[in-house]
Design an enzyme around this catalytic site. Structure first.
Site, PDB file in Angstrom:
ATOM      1  N   ASP A 140       0.814  -1.204   0.000  1.00 40.65           N
ATOM      2  CA  ASP A 140       0.000   0.000   0.000  1.00 40.65           C
ATOM      3  C   ASP A 140       0.856   1.267   0.000  1.00 40.65           C
ATOM      4  O   ASP A 140       0.710   2.111   0.864  1.00 40.65           O
ATOM      5  CB  ASP A 140      -0.908  -0.065   1.245  1.00 40.65           C
ATOM      6  CG  ASP A 140      -1.847   1.116   1.367  1.00 40.65           C
ATOM      7  OD1 ASP A 140      -2.348   1.576   0.335  1.00 40.65           O
ATOM      8  OD2 ASP A 140      -2.061   1.580   2.508  1.00 40.65           O
ATOM      9  N   GLU A 384       3.320  -8.430   7.044  1.00 41.50           N
ATOM     10  CA  GLU A 384       2.053  -9.039   6.652  1.00 41.50           C
ATOM     11  C   GLU A 384       2.179 -10.016   5.489  1.00 41.50           C
ATOM     12  O   GLU A 384       1.446  -9.914   4.500  1.00 41.50           O
ATOM     13  CB  GLU A 384       1.016  -7.957   6.319  1.00 41.50           C
ATOM     14  CG  GLU A 384       0.644  -7.097   7.504  1.00 41.50           C
ATOM     15  CD  GLU A 384      -0.555  -6.195   7.223  1.00 41.50           C
ATOM     16  OE1 GLU A 384      -1.079  -6.213   6.104  1.00 41.50           O
ATOM     17  OE2 GLU A 384      -0.964  -5.486   8.153  1.00 41.50           O
ATOM     18  N   TYR A 437      -6.815  -3.383  12.319  1.00 41.40           N
ATOM     19  CA  TYR A 437      -7.575  -2.173  11.967  1.00 41.40           C
ATOM     20  C   TYR A 437      -9.038  -2.352  12.319  1.00 41.40           C
ATOM     21  O   TYR A 437      -9.907  -2.316  11.452  1.00 41.40           O
ATOM     22  CB  TYR A 437      -7.372  -1.862  10.473  1.00 41.40           C
ATOM     23  CG  TYR A 437      -5.983  -1.348  10.194  1.00 41.40           C
ATOM     24  CD1 TYR A 437      -5.686  -0.001  10.310  1.00 41.40           C
ATOM     25  CD2 TYR A 437      -4.951  -2.222   9.866  1.00 41.40           C
ATOM     26  CE1 TYR A 437      -4.402   0.476  10.091  1.00 41.40           C
ATOM     27  CE2 TYR A 437      -3.662  -1.760   9.650  1.00 41.40           C
ATOM     28  CZ  TYR A 437      -3.393  -0.406   9.763  1.00 41.40           C
ATOM     29  OH  TYR A 437      -2.119   0.067   9.553  1.00 41.40           O
ATOM     30  N   GLU A 473       0.884  -1.873  14.138  1.00 44.22           N
ATOM     31  CA  GLU A 473       0.099  -0.914  13.341  1.00 44.22           C
ATOM     32  C   GLU A 473      -1.309  -0.859  13.905  1.00 44.22           C
ATOM     33  O   GLU A 473      -1.862  -1.887  14.282  1.00 44.22           O
ATOM     34  CB  GLU A 473      -0.027  -1.335  11.867  1.00 44.22           C
ATOM     35  CG  GLU A 473       1.209  -1.166  11.026  1.00 44.22           C
ATOM     36  CD  GLU A 473       0.990  -1.580   9.566  1.00 44.22           C
ATOM     37  OE1 GLU A 473      -0.148  -1.479   9.073  1.00 44.22           O
ATOM     38  OE2 GLU A 473       1.970  -2.007   8.934  1.00 44.22           O
TER      39      GLU A 473
HETATM   40  C1  BDP Z   1      -1.520  -2.490   6.739  1.00 46.35           C
HETATM   41  C2  BDP Z   1      -0.239  -2.449   5.935  1.00 46.35           C
HETATM   42  C3  BDP Z   1       0.159  -1.030   5.566  1.00 46.35           C
HETATM   43  C4  BDP Z   1      -1.039  -0.293   4.998  1.00 46.35           C
HETATM   44  C5  BDP Z   1      -2.136  -0.270   6.054  1.00 46.35           C
HETATM   45  C6  BDP Z   1      -3.383   0.486   5.575  1.00 46.35           C
HETATM   46  O1  BDP Z   1       0.808  -3.067   6.637  1.00 46.35           O
HETATM   47  O2  BDP Z   1       1.220  -1.041   4.639  1.00 46.35           O
HETATM   48  O3  BDP Z   1      -0.747   0.990   4.551  1.00 46.35           O
HETATM   49  O4  BDP Z   1      -2.506  -1.609   6.289  1.00 46.35           O
HETATM   50  O5  BDP Z   1      -4.200  -0.140   4.919  1.00 46.35           O
HETATM   51  O6  BDP Z   1      -2.120  -3.726   6.695  1.00 46.35           O
HETATM   52  O7  BDP Z   1      -3.510   1.662   5.828  1.00 46.35           O
END
Ligand code: BDP
Length: 579
Positions: A140, A384, A437, A473
């Site tokens: 991404d 990932e 997330y 993250e």
């Molecule tokens: C995570 C990835 C990261 C992405 C992020 C996203 O590791 O590189 O930019 O998601 O979707 O899974 O913002």
């Protein structure tokens, strides 16, 4: 012989070429681009046969071939890491002509490159012209390309210092610097090693190419916000003297050395035997116009923002960063998780032997480049990957064991997003790094679920592996200036409330086995075009131009609270300062 190159455009180095011109075909170009320039070298480099002339490319994305005066001198696979060629002999062959350096760079990613990608030809002639193809990737961020770091010419004597390895430890008040020096180009040589403190005073010395230096009343290297005087660096000065029947040679190198230890227990990350909690960020090398090109004003601005935020660490997501950035981390005491470009390994064919061999070679290059930085406390071999796939087990076992053999002093991890029950590589890592997330990629809008889901995530991973966990993250997109209360997705309020919900759970678990939290992301960054991205990823707490969103102030308050609770503030915070 003087050659005229065909039509050319001005292209700065270092910089990505993509955003420099107004030409859309260059922005999204896939294939070979050519850089060329002539330089005049001092006569002495040519006449003195005792001098080695080295051409060094800091990084070029992705595959590079280098010629000097039309003769191929090296090729290199992989962006993000440096490569060199010795060119003195070649220059001496035609001493009257200037030195013409030509570098061809190809940004094509395949199933076996790192990161992997694939080229897809579109064969439906009713929709696409003949030869139309796209570059598919599973990561991404924008696949910026070009020569991203400085290209240098430097010299050494024929007998030279080729490598230095330093491993540090301490006992009570005595620092221990285990070093070993590798010399090339001399049958026999003498080496003088001197360790100096910041005042330039010699604190230990030796005449052996390897050994242990003992430092009385040692000043340890401490992270920012863990000590009043973080980032203490000694200077290891190494002088090499050699001679042959023709001449004498002297080489010298000064390596900054931070004396510190790193250890991992079931529930803690220890630096100098004290628990360290990562409160930091994930970054990208990314900015307007220069793309991934090294830019000093940007680097220094980012360090000022990191310190303003009260962050003590970052992960070099998702590839190795410029050495200049690592040097800044050493000096400022910013702790690093140093990541390889193993991002987006999702296709089963990218777990085969060709990919693994390249990945091992990249780890060799990365560890060789970064092993002596005190700021680097852990290696991350990937981000990932599809670690639930059966071949992931052998792949990660080999990769992690290899990395540990290269550097037995640091823990190794890869960053996972997969389900703990199906992850094949996790048994081999020292620290579990998890990305999640909640209320974003699933259950959008339901921030009230974060607490339950995050708690389950932590308990599951810890329950299964009994290893410390970093939330490597978490975050949410916020388009700066968009507001809504109650919060809705993409507003600054929503980004804040997601963070707050995560923080509540971190505060319960950090007393147990959670050893860190790294926000995704420090700043907005460019991605490929797609319906999920509005001119790039907007999960930054700063905009791409490094202005704070509301979440930056929330995080600043939290990080300084954590620092007050768990750390020792630097001396300058006790005096009026421009914070
Ligand atoms: C995570 C990835 C990261 C992405 C992020 C996203 O590791 O590189 O930019 O998601 O979707 O899974 O913002």
């Amino acid at each position: 012989m003087f050659c005229q190159t065909g039509p050319v455009i001005d292209m700065p180095v270092p910089a990505s070429y993509n955003d420099i011109t107004q030409d859309p075909t260059l922005r999204d170009f896939i294939g070979w681009v050519w850089y060329e320039r002539e330089v005049t070298v001092p006569d002495r480099w040519i006449t003195d046969e005792g001098i080695r002339v080295v051409l060094r490319v800091g990084s070029a994305h992705y595959y590079s071939v280098v010629w000097v005066n039309g003769v191929k001198v090296t090729e290199h696979e992989g962006g993000h890491l440096p490569f060199e060629a010795e060119i003195g002999t070649l220059l001496r062959k035609e001493p009257t002509i200037p030195c013409r350096i030509t570098i061809a760079v190809n940004n094509t990613l395949t199933l076996h490159t790192l990161p992997p990608g694939s080229i897809q030809y579109m064969n439906d002639r009713t929709m696409y012209p003949d030869g139309f193809f796209v570059q598919n990737t599973n990561f991404d961020f924008y696949n910026y390309a070009g020569i991203h770091r400085p290209v240098l010419l430097y010299t050494t004597p024929k007998a030279y210092l080729d490598d230095i390895t330093v491993v540090t430890d301490f006992m009570d008040n005595t620092g221990l610097v285990r070093y070993s020096v590798s010399v090339q180009g001399a049958a026999s040589a003498t080496v003088k090693v001197t360790l100096m403190d910041t005042g330039g005073h010699c604190v230990a010395s030796s005449n052996e190419p390897s050994g242990v230096l003992k430092v009385a009343d040692v000043n340890l290297w401490w992270p920012y916000l863990m000590h009043e005087n973080p980032g203490y660096l000694y200077s290891l000065e190494i002088r090499l003297m050699a001679a042959d029947e023709r001449s004498t040679y002297e080489d010298v190198y000064a390596l900054p050395v931070g004396i510190r230890t790193v250890n991992v227990t079931r529930t803690q990350f220890l630096i100098n035997n004290k628990p360290f909690y990562f409160h930091g960020v994930n970054k990208h090398e990314d900015a307007d116009i220069r793309g991934k090109g090294l830019d000093w004003p940007l680097v220094v601005k980012d360090f000022n923002l990191i310190k303003w935020l009260g962050a003590n660490s970052f992960r070099t997501s998702h590839y190795p960063y410029a050495e200049e950035i690592l040097q800044m981390c050493d000096r400022h005491g910013i702790v690093l998780i140093d990541e390889s470009p193993g991002v987006g390994i999702k296709d089963i064919r990218s777990f085969g032997n060709a990919s693994l061999t390249h990945h091992l070679a990249v780890m060799d290059e990365l560890v060789r480049r970064d092993k002596n930085h005190p700021s680097v406390v852990m290696w991350s071999v990937a981000n990932e990957p599809a670690s639930e796939m059966p071949p992931a087990e052998n792949y990660f076992k080999t990769l992690i064991l290899h990395t540990k053999a290269l550097d037995p002093t640091r823990p190794v991890t890869y960053v996972t997003a997969s389900n703990y029950a199906r992850d094949k590589g996790a048994p081999f890592v020292d620290v579990i790094c998890v990305n999640s997330y909640f209320s974003w990629y699933h259950d959008p809008g339901h921030v009230e679920l974060i607490s339950l889901q995050l708690n389950t995530q932590f308990e599951d991973w810890y329950g299964k592996y009994k290893k410390p966990i970093i939330q490597s993250e978490y975050g949410a997109d916020a388009v700066p200036g968009i507001h809504n209360d109650p919060p809705v997705m993409f507003t600054e309020e929503y980004q804040k409330v997601v963070l707050q919900n995560y923080h509540n759970v971190f505060d319960q678990k950090r007393k147990k086995y959670v050893i860190g939290e790294l926000i995704w992301n420090f700043a907005d960054f460019m991605t490929t075009q797609g319906i999920a991205r509005v001119v790039g990823n907007k999960k930054g707490i700063f905009t791409r131009q490094r202005q704070p969103k509301a979440a930056a102030f929330l995080l600043k308050e939290r990080y300084w609270k954590l620092a007050n609770e768990t750390g020792t503030l630097p001396l300058w915070t006790k005096y009026p300062c421009p914070l």
